[in-house]
Design a protein around this motif. Structure first.
Motif: not given
Ligand SMILES: *Cc1c(COP(=O)(O)O)cnc(C)c1O
Length: 352
Positions: A157, A177, A261-262, A265, A269, A292
């Protein structure tokens, strides 16, 4: 019905891309010739290469910032050697972060050409986390890291802060991302994880870092040679470049990296929430370093393995066996993986 393809690589590609690619194999651009039987120097193919290069710079927001884009062969594995060949000075030294199998392979090649200082390694815990409190040495020719550890399911990250050129193997999370790509001086990625089919390797390199080592470089290993020939010093992997171009175009039409990326994620999740909620499963990687892209997890009760595997098979889940060095399971949920496929897997986990 098509299977839900969680393969770690070669990986899932968008259905629309597969369709366009198969059409082009029969009849490309209405030429009544196949894409894979025309000259790579024909105007039709040169246009493909140019468009692919442009899409890379556009998606990474690197246009006009002094970067060249190459589509090479030999996989990310050859970049492990090309990077030191082009950047390690004679008698020089480079700093590497050891975050997994691919990092260690990169380190092995670099040691052929110079000294390697390992800034930090998570080998002591089977690469289940990303080292954080390390010192980036000064006076090195470059600093190398691996953004996503495909086998272990960890993802960086934060990236090393350094004055030296920063090099990153982004094979398994390229275009997944938003990053400030201009922080990197050289990015490489085998296409087959998140960008296209196997057979080509993307290299994005800042021109100003090249040509400084004084080392004689064999032509095929010399980035400057490939740049001067627009990735056509020798015959490029035309099919792999074409399908990568189509995939990048698909990504752009979705809304680019921000939108993917949205979605990525959201998919990750959904899966991690179930791993954390369900006492039958546990994640293999440190929570704060979870990837991810490659979700690694283990069953807490091995007596349920047969049942879980059978359910997965019945529902058309493909490619979730873990790598032998971690065991358990690995669900690779790259850009082209739809949320619906992840939901199928999660429903199976819930039913267990
Ligand atoms: C798969 C992979 C590689 C090796 O790629 P090849 O194209 O097969 O040489 C290197 N680095 C990472 C992070 C990978 O996931």
């Amino acid at each position: 019905m098509k299977k839900h393809n969680f393969s770690a690589g070669p990986c899932i590609l968008p259905q629309s891309v597969l369709k366009q690619a198969s059409e082009a194999v029969e009849n490309f651009n209405g030429l009544d010739l196949s894409l894979i039987e025309i000259s790579h120097r024909s105007a039709d193919f040169v246009a493909v290469m140019e468009k692919a290069r442009k899409l890379v710079l556009e998606l990474m927001n690197l246009e006009g910032k002094g970067y060249s884009v190459l589509f090479l062969q030999g996989g990310a594995s050859l970049e492990f050697l090309m990077v030191p060949y082009n950047l390690m000075s004679i008698g020089g030294k480079a700093a590497y972060l050891d975050t997994g199998t691919w990092s260690s392979k990169a380190i092995k090649e670099a040691r052929i050409l110079g000294e390697v200082e390992i800034m930090a390694s998570s080998k002591d815990s089977n690469y289940s986390y990303i080292p954080k409190d390390y010192v980036v040495p000064s006076g090195v020719d470059y600093v190398h890291c691996t953004s996503n550890n495909t086998i272990f399911g960890t993802q960086m990250k934060e990236f090393p802060k350094t004055e030296a050129p920063l090099i990153c193997d982004m094979s398994s999370d390229i275009f997944s991302r938003e990053l400030d790509f201009s922080r990197f001086d050289l990015i490489y990625a085998g296409a087959q994880k998140n960008m296209g089919p196997a057979g080509t390797t993307l290299v994005v390199v800042k021109d100003e870092i090249l040509g400084k080592t004084g080392r004689e470089i064999p032509s095929m290993l010399d980035y400057k040679v490939h740049i001067s020939k627009d990735s056509m010093y020798n015959t490029p992997s035309v099919f792999a470049v074409y399908v990568s171009m189509l995939t990048l175009d698909w990504l752009k039409s979705l809304g680019g990296i921000k939108e993917i990326e949205r979605r990525n994620v959201e998919k990750a999740r959904l899966l991690y929430d179930e791993i954390d909620r369900n006492p039958l499963f546990r994640g293999a990687a440190a929570t704060e370093d979870r990837s991810d892209m490659n979700v690694t997890f283990l069953l807490t009760d091995d007596s349920r393995k047969q049942e879980f595997d059978a359910l997965c098979k019945a529902k058309g889940i493909n490619g979730i066996n873990g790598h032998r060095s971690v065991g358990g399971y690995r669900a690779s949920i790259y850009n082209a993986m739809p949320l619906e496929s992840v939901a199928v897997l999660v429903d199976i986990m819930k039913s267990l």
